[in-house]
Design a protein around this motif. Structure first.
Motif, PDB file in Angstrom:
ATOM      1  N   GLY A  21       0.786  -1.232   0.000  1.00 35.56           N
ATOM      2  CA  GLY A  21       0.000   0.000   0.000  1.00 35.56           C
ATOM      3  C   GLY A  21       0.818   1.282   0.000  1.00 35.56           C
ATOM      4  N   HIS A  22       2.087   1.195  -0.387  1.00 34.14           N
ATOM      5  CA  HIS A  22       2.929   2.395  -0.427  1.00 34.14           C
ATOM      6  C   HIS A  22       2.628   3.222  -1.669  1.00 34.14           C
ATOM      7  CE1 HIS A  22       5.380   1.321   2.946  1.00 34.14           C
ATOM      8  NE2 HIS A  22       5.694   0.158   2.427  1.00 34.14           N
ATOM      9  N   ARG A  23       2.763   4.524  -1.525  1.00 31.54           N
ATOM     10  CA  ARG A  23       2.674   5.422  -2.676  1.00 31.54           C
ATOM     11  C   ARG A  23       4.093   5.648  -3.166  1.00 31.54           C
ATOM     12  NH1 ARG A  23      -2.113   9.647  -1.558  1.00 31.54           N
ATOM     13  NH2 ARG A  23      -3.587   8.090  -0.846  1.00 31.54           N
TER      14      ARG A  23
ATOM     15  N   VAL B 104       6.242   8.505   2.329  1.00 28.35           N
ATOM     16  CA  VAL B 104       5.841   8.024   3.648  1.00 28.35           C
ATOM     17  C   VAL B 104       5.412   9.215   4.498  1.00 28.35           C
ATOM     18  CG1 VAL B 104       7.352   5.999   3.547  1.00 28.35           C
ATOM     19  CG2 VAL B 104       8.229   8.125   4.486  1.00 28.35           C
ATOM     20  N   ARG B 105       4.823   8.920   5.657  1.00 31.70           N
ATOM     21  CA  ARG B 105       4.284   9.988   6.504  1.00 31.70           C
ATOM     22  C   ARG B 105       5.234  10.447   7.603  1.00 31.70           C
ATOM     23  NH1 ARG B 105      -1.563  10.484   6.140  1.00 31.70           N
ATOM     24  NH2 ARG B 105      -2.258   8.999   4.575  1.00 31.70           N
TER      25      ARG B 105
ATOM     26  N   GLY C  36       9.835   6.101   7.008  1.00 28.24           N
ATOM     27  CA  GLY C  36      10.809   6.137   5.924  1.00 28.24           C
ATOM     28  C   GLY C  36      11.984   5.230   6.188  1.00 28.24           C
ATOM     29  N   GLN C  37      12.450   5.199   7.425  1.00 32.82           N
ATOM     30  CA  GLN C  37      13.576   4.325   7.770  1.00 32.82           C
ATOM     31  C   GLN C  37      13.179   2.856   7.662  1.00 32.82           C
ATOM     32  OE1 GLN C  37      16.777   5.532   8.363  1.00 32.82           O
ATOM     33  NE2 GLN C  37      17.133   3.387   7.921  1.00 32.82           N
ATOM     34  N   ARG C  38      11.972   2.521   8.120  1.00 31.83           N
ATOM     35  CA  ARG C  38      11.501   1.131   8.013  1.00 31.83           C
ATOM     36  C   ARG C  38      11.403   0.702   6.555  1.00 31.83           C
ATOM     37  NH1 ARG C  38       7.885   2.842  11.992  1.00 31.83           N
ATOM     38  NH2 ARG C  38       6.242   3.019  10.431  1.00 31.83           N
TER      39      ARG C  38
ATOM     40  N   SER D 155      13.627  -2.132   4.584  1.00 29.43           N
ATOM     41  CA  SER D 155      12.937  -3.231   3.906  1.00 29.43           C
ATOM     42  C   SER D 155      13.303  -3.300   2.423  1.00 29.43           C
ATOM     43  CB  SER D 155      11.425  -3.056   4.068  1.00 29.43           C
ATOM     44  OG  SER D 155      10.719  -4.015   3.345  1.00 29.43           O
ATOM     45  N   VAL D 156      13.303  -2.152   1.763  1.00 26.87           N
ATOM     46  CA  VAL D 156      13.633  -2.109   0.328  1.00 26.87           C
ATOM     47  C   VAL D 156      15.096  -2.494   0.112  1.00 26.87           C
ATOM     48  CG1 VAL D 156      13.926  -0.540  -1.634  1.00 26.87           C
ATOM     49  CG2 VAL D 156      11.815  -0.507  -0.317  1.00 26.87           C
TER      50      VAL D 156
END
Length: 90
Positions: A47-49, A61-62, A67-69, A73-74
């Protein structure tokens, strides 16, 4: 890839300088699209934009923590994917 740098010139005041280096060949955008299609699917399933063009990707991200998470992950995903591709090639 660009890396911004700020410096000051006596007569002109502060200046922002962006330098871009082309380190990829002509096939890079095509290969990036093939390799990163799985990343697109992962980001969509979570569900990421995001916006990706060839090997450039922005993920929205909000918060800094989110953003760090996502970055962690990426990074893991890409390292695993590239390692799998390397093993596959040998």
């Amino acid at each position: 890839m660009s890396s911004p740098a700020s410096f000051s010139l006596d007569a002109y005041g502060p200046v922002k300088l962006e330098v871009a280096f082309c380190v990829h060949g002509v096939l890079s955008p095509l290969l990036a699209n093939l390799l990163l299609d799985d990343l697109d699917q992962l980001l969509e399933s979570r569900g990421h934009r995001f916006c990706r063009y060839a090997d450039d990707c922005n993920i929205y991200v909000r918060s800094l923590a989110a953003g760090q998470r996502v970055m962690d992950s990426v990074t893991r995903f890409l390292e695993d994917k590239l390692m799998a591709q390397e093993l596959k090639a040998h």
